[in-house]
Structure formats: structure tokens, C-alpha cells
Scaffold this motif. Structure first.
Motif, PDB file in Angstrom:
ATOM      1  N   LEU A  94      12.811 -34.476  10.802  1.00 12.30           N
ATOM      2  CA  LEU A  94      12.111 -35.745  10.661  1.00 12.30           C
ATOM      3  C   LEU A  94      10.713 -35.516  10.117  1.00 12.30           C
ATOM      4  CD1 LEU A  94      13.038 -37.458  14.065  1.00 12.30           C
ATOM      5  CD2 LEU A  94      14.217 -37.675  11.867  1.00 12.30           C
ATOM      6  N   ASP A  95      10.158 -36.547   9.489  1.00  9.74           N
ATOM      7  CA  ASP A  95       8.792 -36.459   9.000  1.00  9.74           C
ATOM      8  C   ASP A  95       7.782 -36.655  10.122  1.00  9.74           C
ATOM      9  OD1 ASP A  95       9.557 -36.007   6.364  1.00  9.74           O
ATOM     10  OD2 ASP A  95       9.671 -38.151   5.923  1.00  9.74           O
ATOM     11  N   GLU A  96       8.141 -37.466  11.114  1.00 11.54           N
ATOM     12  CA  GLU A  96       7.242 -37.745  12.236  1.00 11.54           C
ATOM     13  C   GLU A  96       8.068 -38.131  13.463  1.00 11.54           C
ATOM     14  OE1 GLU A  96       4.720 -37.846  14.004  1.00 11.54           O
ATOM     15  OE2 GLU A  96       3.056 -37.118  12.765  1.00 11.54           O
ATOM     16  N   ALA A  97       7.360 -38.533  14.521  1.00 15.19           N
ATOM     17  CA  ALA A  97       8.001 -38.764  15.811  1.00 15.19           C
ATOM     18  C   ALA A  97       8.568 -40.166  15.960  1.00 15.19           C
ATOM     19  CB  ALA A  97       6.999 -38.494  16.943  1.00 15.19           C
ATOM     20  N   VAL A  98       8.732 -40.888  14.856  1.00 17.09           N
ATOM     21  CA  VAL A  98       9.335 -42.220  14.915  1.00 17.09           C
ATOM     22  C   VAL A  98      10.107 -42.465  13.629  1.00 17.09           C
ATOM     23  CG1 VAL A  98       7.353 -43.429  13.914  1.00 17.09           C
ATOM     24  CG2 VAL A  98       8.878 -44.651  15.489  1.00 17.09           C
ATOM     25  N   VAL A  99      11.209 -43.191  13.762  1.00 17.77           N
ATOM     26  CA  VAL A  99      12.012 -43.631  12.620  1.00 17.77           C
ATOM     27  C   VAL A  99      12.057 -45.147  12.657  1.00 17.77           C
ATOM     28  CG1 VAL A  99      14.266 -43.568  11.495  1.00 17.77           C
ATOM     29  CG2 VAL A  99      13.399 -41.522  12.655  1.00 17.77           C
ATOM     30  N   CYS A 100      11.670 -45.789  11.544  1.00 21.01           N
ATOM     31  CA  CYS A 100      11.576 -47.252  11.504  1.00 21.01           C
ATOM     32  C   CYS A 100      12.486 -47.807  10.414  1.00 21.01           C
ATOM     33  CB  CYS A 100      10.143 -47.688  11.227  1.00 21.01           C
ATOM     34  SG  CYS A 100       8.932 -47.053  12.397  1.00 21.01           S
ATOM     35  N   GLY A 101      13.011 -48.997  10.647  1.00 18.82           N
ATOM     36  CA  GLY A 101      13.859 -49.607   9.638  1.00 18.82           C
ATOM     37  C   GLY A 101      14.314 -50.985  10.045  1.00 18.82           C
ATOM     38  N   LEU A 112      13.405 -52.317  13.812  1.00 16.81           N
ATOM     39  CA  LEU A 112      13.294 -51.430  14.961  1.00 16.81           C
ATOM     40  C   LEU A 112      12.506 -50.180  14.622  1.00 16.81           C
ATOM     41  CD1 LEU A 112      16.698 -49.619  15.677  1.00 16.81           C
ATOM     42  CD2 LEU A 112      16.264 -50.901  13.590  1.00 16.81           C
ATOM     43  N   ALA A 113      11.845 -49.657  15.655  1.00 15.75           N
ATOM     44  CA  ALA A 113      11.100 -48.399  15.557  1.00 15.75           C
ATOM     45  C   ALA A 113      11.572 -47.532  16.716  1.00 15.75           C
ATOM     46  CB  ALA A 113       9.604 -48.631  15.631  1.00 15.75           C
ATOM     47  N   VAL A 114      12.126 -46.383  16.394  1.00 12.40           N
ATOM     48  CA  VAL A 114      12.756 -45.523  17.395  1.00 12.40           C
ATOM     49  C   VAL A 114      12.002 -44.201  17.461  1.00 12.40           C
ATOM     50  CG1 VAL A 114      14.891 -44.413  18.140  1.00 12.40           C
ATOM     51  CG2 VAL A 114      14.985 -46.604  16.925  1.00 12.40           C
ATOM     52  N   MET A 115      11.444 -43.892  18.620  1.00 13.23           N
ATOM     53  CA  MET A 115      10.688 -42.665  18.791  1.00 13.23           C
ATOM     54  C   MET A 115      11.612 -41.501  19.130  1.00 13.23           C
ATOM     55  SD  MET A 115       7.286 -44.076  20.779  1.00 13.23           S
ATOM     56  CE  MET A 115       6.268 -42.738  20.159  1.00 13.23           C
ATOM     57  N   ASP A 116      11.184 -40.307  18.776  1.00 14.60           N
ATOM     58  CA  ASP A 116      11.975 -39.106  18.998  1.00 14.60           C
ATOM     59  C   ASP A 116      11.141 -38.089  19.777  1.00 14.60           C
ATOM     60  OD1 ASP A 116      13.485 -36.662  18.712  1.00 14.60           O
ATOM     61  OD2 ASP A 116      14.517 -37.594  17.011  1.00 14.60           O
ATOM     62  N   PHE A 117      11.551 -37.807  21.014  1.00 13.64           N
ATOM     63  CA  PHE A 117      10.780 -36.918  21.879  1.00 13.64           C
ATOM     64  C   PHE A 117      10.782 -35.483  21.378  1.00 13.64           C
ATOM     65  CE2 PHE A 117       9.925 -34.435  25.763  1.00 13.64           C
ATOM     66  CZ  PHE A 117       8.785 -35.093  26.198  1.00 13.64           C
ATOM     67  N   ARG A 118      11.752 -35.118  20.554  1.00 14.70           N
ATOM     68  CA  ARG A 118      11.812 -33.741  20.055  1.00 14.70           C
ATOM     69  C   ARG A 118      10.593 -33.406  19.193  1.00 14.70           C
ATOM     70  NH1 ARG A 118      16.705 -33.337  16.426  1.00 14.70           N
ATOM     71  NH2 ARG A 118      15.766 -35.313  15.723  1.00 14.70           N
ATOM     72  N   PHE A 119       9.996 -34.411  18.555  1.00  9.79           N
ATOM     73  CA  PHE A 119       8.880 -34.189  17.636  1.00  9.79           C
ATOM     74  C   PHE A 119       7.581 -34.246  18.423  1.00  9.79           C
ATOM     75  CE2 PHE A 119       5.912 -34.600  14.291  1.00  9.79           C
ATOM     76  CZ  PHE A 119       6.528 -34.266  13.090  1.00  9.79           C
ATOM     77  N   LEU A 120       7.064 -33.083  18.794  1.00 12.43           N
ATOM     78  CA  LEU A 120       5.807 -32.971  19.547  1.00 12.43           C
ATOM     79  C   LEU A 120       5.778 -33.909  20.745  1.00 12.43           C
ATOM     80  CD1 LEU A 120       3.138 -32.632  16.696  1.00 12.43           C
ATOM     81  CD2 LEU A 120       4.273 -30.828  17.991  1.00 12.43           C
ATOM     82  N   GLY A 121       6.894 -33.944  21.464  1.00 10.48           N
ATOM     83  CA  GLY A 121       6.961 -34.768  22.660  1.00 10.48           C
ATOM     84  C   GLY A 121       6.835 -36.251  22.391  1.00 10.48           C
ATOM     85  N   GLY A 122       7.217 -36.690  21.175  1.00 13.84           N
ATOM     86  CA  GLY A 122       7.109 -38.096  20.845  1.00 13.84           C
ATOM     87  C   GLY A 122       5.690 -38.612  20.911  1.00 13.84           C
ATOM     88  N   SER A 123       4.716 -37.739  20.720  1.00 12.00           N
ATOM     89  CA  SER A 123       3.317 -38.130  20.918  1.00 12.00           C
ATOM     90  C   SER A 123       2.867 -39.141  19.865  1.00 12.00           C
ATOM     91  CB  SER A 123       2.402 -36.899  20.903  1.00 12.00           C
ATOM     92  OG  SER A 123       2.634 -36.106  19.758  1.00 12.00           O
TER      93      SER A 123
END
Length: 594
Positions: A94-101, A112-123
Motif C-alpha cells: 500500500l502507499d499509505e495506511a488508508v485506502v479510499c474509494g 469509504l475510507a478503510v485504514m490498515d493497521f499493518r502500515f505503521l500501526g494504522g497511524s
């Protein structure tokens, strides 16, 4: 075949549950939406997997994510921040800790905007805040509901106080949707803590918590280290949140689509009413009916209060460059004037108001009516105290949820009466305790941030001592933000930063310097609009002179704001915080308003 190869092949087909340690067939686990069939543990999902589970097949279209990464304070702990970003991108894809679409759920369109904890703890960093804000703005432009799926450890320390600003940036985007009558929903997943919990995760219309999720302002480790007490069974779990009134519902993963479906259907049905209201507002505006802020009859600053040259310092080059850790120590000096000290000296005729009207009165927040000359106003501030008894009584200036709710109540009173608001910020942070979490600490801070973004009266915030994290920002969303010369403003305490990133308490001074918490640093970052000078050896050495400087600075800053209509105040305040998004240039206020 070697043992190593055999183990690798086995790992492709089998995994162990993190909760019950059962050996699970991966395909069966995936068919069960990554919920353990033995114990029901909801395993964490990557953002792409979450999207595939939630939305109609083939309906997701990603929003543009062309935001360049930022490194605003050139932060380095064990490795430079850009290296951490590069590693996170490589690990997650991923490019960052959220995917939006944009997508559909059972045919109903939404953003929707979906955060991903794998990317720096979703910070929550500047880019994450920018992307979520853009998603909210797309929802506003398209007239669609917004779904936020949160998974985060909090604000991103490596970006300093600018990461803290994202809490306000995204919150005001949520506020715009709510004002437009568009549905906003948070889906809380495990874990959701810190700055995300204390802003957009809990200031939406509805809060849906996935079974097994945990949410809170402070994490269990921080709470335990702070209060040195065992935490109760089930603390901060989904059931805990529901029991203490912080969630609308707790839903098993398999039932999420079914629960979201009627909510989105209702939003679609209500859209025609939103359009009618917007058309009515446009007609009112065309007829000259737009609201303006108007103070009470006869109000105004006393003659001479605003006279003379500017007391504020707006050029960081005019300030000495203090050592970060020494600045923190100066801001914490026990003899430094408190909110009550300034109310007795810099302001006139203060009348304190008490209580949140929900059953508590927090002594760490002082709020009430005051005057500056002939100008009546509301003042809200943190209160620490000077001596042990005062510090204990005031909880060291760390507010409970009741404190922030009291602040909001008094601010609403200011709006009803047409009075400007001044906030005085001096807190190490909101109180990280069991009772505070039970009473909704994260939601109280989030509500305060959200409310301040839309206050239709002038608001001036002054950091007088220690501006700590979301506990400070809860009183800091203002038209103009000032700070005293020896004050500090930070995303986290230096001690907390050193413990988390260096795992070494002796690194506290180094963390203070890396976080860039001082007045010249924050003036350069644009987080503060002006610096109030202090007596030569600090405010605590000459409180009367410090009070005079503060009074002059508030008068100078407030005077031009009193002339602006309500809609201009709100618009410019939101532009101010919108400018903290990644890649955005600070938008200076129009000439004549500074």
C-alpha cells in the motif's frame, strides 16, 4: 523435501488462531471471513480484504491517492522516518495506511475510507489525514454517505504536531457532511486508539463496533504505566464500549453488510430532504438572510485596549531557539501562571460555571463568563495548580470527559449569547484512566474538536504552558492560535515518545528535541499564528507582566475577528485547519483580519 520446505508449504495452508491457538485451515478461515471457527476471534484484516468483504463485488473504485509523502520535522529514532515509510510500503503493498474509494453495498452507493493497521500501526499522519479528508469531500460533492473503517494506534509521532492537526482536519470534514445532512458511519475494528478514536472514529452519526474490537483514547499499556493499577476484565472491548454508551451496536463480522444495508437505504431515502434544505438555504442566502455574528448591544473592547504596536511575534527568526527539553521543563514550572491566575489578572470580572449536566464537574477544566474591558466573553481553560494539594485536586490539569463536556456546554452558551470565546491551554493531556475510558474520554475529545470547528462566534486559543496531545487540541480548534514564548505544543509527551519509539526513558530529552515542540518550531510549521512574549526569565518570574502581555495579545487578536460575520469565521477556521493536509500550502487570512 527438507524440513524447512515442508514447514513453508504447511504455512501456506495452515495457521494458528492468535486467541485459542487452534490450528486452522486457511481456506476454511477465509471462507469464515477470517473469524476463528473454534473461538470466534476476529482476526485483523488488511484494507483490501476488508473492502472485498464489505462491498458489492466489482463495485469499488479507488479514489486518487496522488499525495506525496512528507517528513515535516525530519524525525529520526532508530532509523529515519522515510526508511520506515519505504519499509511499510514494501511490506503491505500500500502507499499509505488508508485506502479510499467509492463503492456500493447492496446496491447503495457510498464513499469509504478503510485504514490498515499493518502500515505503521494504522497511524494518522498528514497523508492519511489528507486522503480521508478528500474522501469526505468526495462524499460531500456527490451527496453520498461516508463509511470510515478504523484501525489505528493513534497519531503518527514521526510527523510531530502536524499529525495531531489531522484530528481537526478530518473532524471538520465530518462536520461539513453532518451539516449537509449526509450520513456518516464509523466501523470500529481492532484496534482503534489515540488520535483516531479521539476524532473521526467517534464523531460520526453512528458508531458500529465489530465484535472483538477494542477502542479507547489511551491504550492499555499507557493506562497501566500511568495509574499502576490492574485493568478490569474486558476493558475497552466492544462489549465494554456498548455497555458504557460509546457505541450504537456491536456486530459480528458476518453480519456487517446486513446491518449497514438499512442504514444506507435510509440515507438514500433522506437525500431528497437534504436537497430541499440546501435549496432553502440558497434561497435564504440570495435574499440576504445569511447569518452573521453580532455581539450584544454596547459590547466592545475598552478604549485603548487594542492601541499601540503589535505585542505578538510572528517571525520565528525574532525568537531565540530554545532546547526542546528545557522548553518542556519551563512549560511545566510549578510557579508558572495558571488559567485561574490569568483570569484574576488578565481578564475582568470572571464568573465560573460548573458541571457538564450529565452528573459530574471536572476540576481540571475551568469555564465561565468574563470581560476584557467592555467586551463580554467566555473563557475556558485547563487548570493545574501550583502546590501538591491543588495539583491533586485538579488532577494535574488532566481533564476527564466531564471536563470537555462542561467546556462544550459553556461554549454553546457563548453561541446563544453571541459572545466570543477564549481558551487557555495548559495540560499534559487528557486523563488516561479507567473511569475516563468508561465515561467516553475519546468521544468527549472528539465532540469538542467537532463542535469547535463550527462555532459561529470568534474563537482565540492560547497555549499558556503545556499543550499535550488531543487533550490540548480539544480546546485548540480556533480562528487564531497563539502560544506563550516558553510554552510547548506536542502530539505526545517526550516521555511517551521515548518509551514507544526508543524504549528508553533516558531518550526523553532527545525525543523532546525531535518532536519540535517549541514556539519558533510551531510558528514555522504554521500551527500557531503568533507568539506572546514573556518576561525575560519566564512568566513565573513576573506574573503581572505576563498577564499584561497575554491581555494585550488577546485583545489584538480578537479585535478584528469581532467584525467578521459568522459564516466567514467558520469558513476561515476550517480553511486554517484544512491547510494542514499533506501538500497543502497555508492559506493566510484576508488582509485586515490578523
Amino acid at each position: 523435501m527438507t524440513a524447512t520446505t515442508t514447514d513453508a508449504v504447511a504455512d501456506q495452508f495452515w495457521t494458528r488462531c492468535r486467541s485459542c491457538s487452534s490450528l486452522l485451515y486457511r481456506k476454511r478461515l477465509r471462507r469464515n471471513l477470517d473469524v476463528c471457527p473454534e473461538c470466534g476471534d476476529h482476526q485483523r484484516l488488511a484494507a483490501p480484504d476488508r473492502i472485498r468483504q464489505l462491498v458489492d463485488p466489482g463495485s469499488f473504485t479507488a479514489l486518487p491517492g496522488d499525495v506525496a509523502p512528507v517528513d515535516p520535522i525530519e524525525f529520526v529514532d532508530s532509523v529515519p522516518y522515510p526508511q520506515r515509510l519505504a519499509a511499510a510500503r514494501a511490506d503491505t503493498g500500500l502507499d499509505e495506511a488508508v485506502v479510499c474509494g467509492e463503492a456500493r453495498i447492496d446496491g447503495h452507493p457510498l464513499v469509504l475510507a478503510v485504514m490498515d493497521f499493518r502500515f505503521l500501526g494504522g497511524s494518522l499522519g498528514s497523508v492519511v489525514g489528507e486522503l480521508i479528508t478528500r474522501a469526505a469531500e468526495r462524499a460531500l460533492d456527490r451527496g453520498l454517505p461516508l463509511l470510515l473503517v478504523t484501525a489505528s494506534g493513534g497519531a503518527r509521532m514521526q510527523e510531530g504536531v502536524l499529525s495531531l492537526m489531522q484530528m481537526a482536519t478530518v473532524s471538520q470534514a465530518i462536520a461539513a457532511l453532518r451539516e449537509a445532512g449526509l450520513l456518516t458511519i464509523s466501523l470500529i475494528t481492532d484496534p482503534t486508539f489515540g488520535g483516531v478514536a479521539a476524532s473521526f472514529a467517534t464523531n460520526t452519526d453512528l458508531v458500529v463496533v465489530e465484535s472483538g474490537a477494542r477502542m479507547g483514547f489511551a491504550g492499555p499499556r499507557v493506562i497501566h504505566q500511568t495509574i499502576r493499577q490492574p485493568l478490569p476484565e474486558g476493558f475497552q472491548t466492544a462489549e465494554f464500549l456498548l455497555r458504557h454508551g460509546q457505541a450504537d451496536m456491536v456486530v459480528e463480522r458476518w453480519g456487517l453488510r446486513a446491518r449497514l444495508r438499512p442504514l444506507l437505504a435510509a440515507a438514500h431515502a433522506a437525500r431528497s430532504a437534504v436537497v430541499r434544505r440546501a435549496e432553502g438555504a440558497d434561497a435564504s442566502h440570495s435574499a440576504g438572510g445569511s447569518p452573521s455574528w453580532v455581539g450584544p448591544a454596547g459590547s466592545g473592547l475598552a478604549p485603548g485596549d487594542g492601541a499601540g504596536s503589535s505585542v505578538l511575534i510572528r517571525d520565528p527568526d525574532r525568537l531565540a531557539e530554545p532546547d526542546g527539553w528545557r522548553a518542556v521543563q519551563a512549560a511545566r514550572h510549578l510557579d508558572r501562571p495558571t488559567t485561574l491566575d490569568y483570569l484574576a489578572t488578565a481578564f475582568d470580572a470572571f464568573t465560573e460555571l460548573h458541571g457538564d449536566r450529565l452528573g459530574a464537574d471536572c476540576p481540571a477544566i475551568v469555564a465561565g463568563l468574563a470581560r476584557l474591558g467592555d467586551q463580554h466573553l467566555v473563557v475556558v481553560g485547563h487548570q493545574k495548580g501550583h502546590h501538591t494539594k491543588d495539583l491533586l485536586t485538579r488532577n494535574f490539569g488532566m481533564p476527564s470527559p466531564a471536563g470537555y463536556r462542561k467546556a462544550q456546554r459553556v461554549m454553546r452558551l457563548a453561541v446563544r449569547l453571541g459572545l466570543p470565546i477564549v481558551t487557555l491551554i495548559d495540560t499534559p493531556g487528557a486523563y488516561p484512566g479507567i473511569e475516563a475510558e468508561e465515561q467516553g474520554q475519546a468521544a468527549a475529545i472528539a465532540d469538542s474538536i467537532l463542535a469547535m470547528t463550527g462555532l459561529p462566534v470568534p474563537v482565540v486559543a492560547v497555549v499558556t504552558g503545556e499543550g499535550g496531545s488531543g487533550g490540548a487540541l480539544a480546546l485548540g480548534v480556533a480562528d487564531r492560535v497563539l502560544m506563550l514564548q516558553n510554552a510547548v505544543y506536542s502530539v505526545i509527551s517526550p516521555e511517551g515518545c521515548a518509551a514507544i519509539l526508543w524504549n528508553d526513558p533516558t531518550a526523553t530529552p532527545r525525543a523532546a528535541r525531535a518532536l519540535r515542540v517549541t514556539a519558533p518550531d510551531l510558528l514555522r510549521l504554521g500551527v500557531v499564528d503568533g507568539v506572546v512574549p514573556e518576561p525575560p526569565h519566564g512568566a513565573h518570574t513576573d506574573p503581572a507582566a505576563a498577564a499584561d502581555l497575554l491581555r494585550r495579545a488577546v485583545v489584538e487578536t480578537l479585535t478584528p475577528l469581532l467584525r467578521l460575520p459568522a459564516e466567514t469565521l467558520v469558513r476561515q477556521r476550517r480553511l486554517r485547519f484544512r491547510s494542514f493536509g499533506a501538500g497543502n500550502r497555508r492559506v493566510p487570512p484576508p488582509v485586515g483580519t490578523r
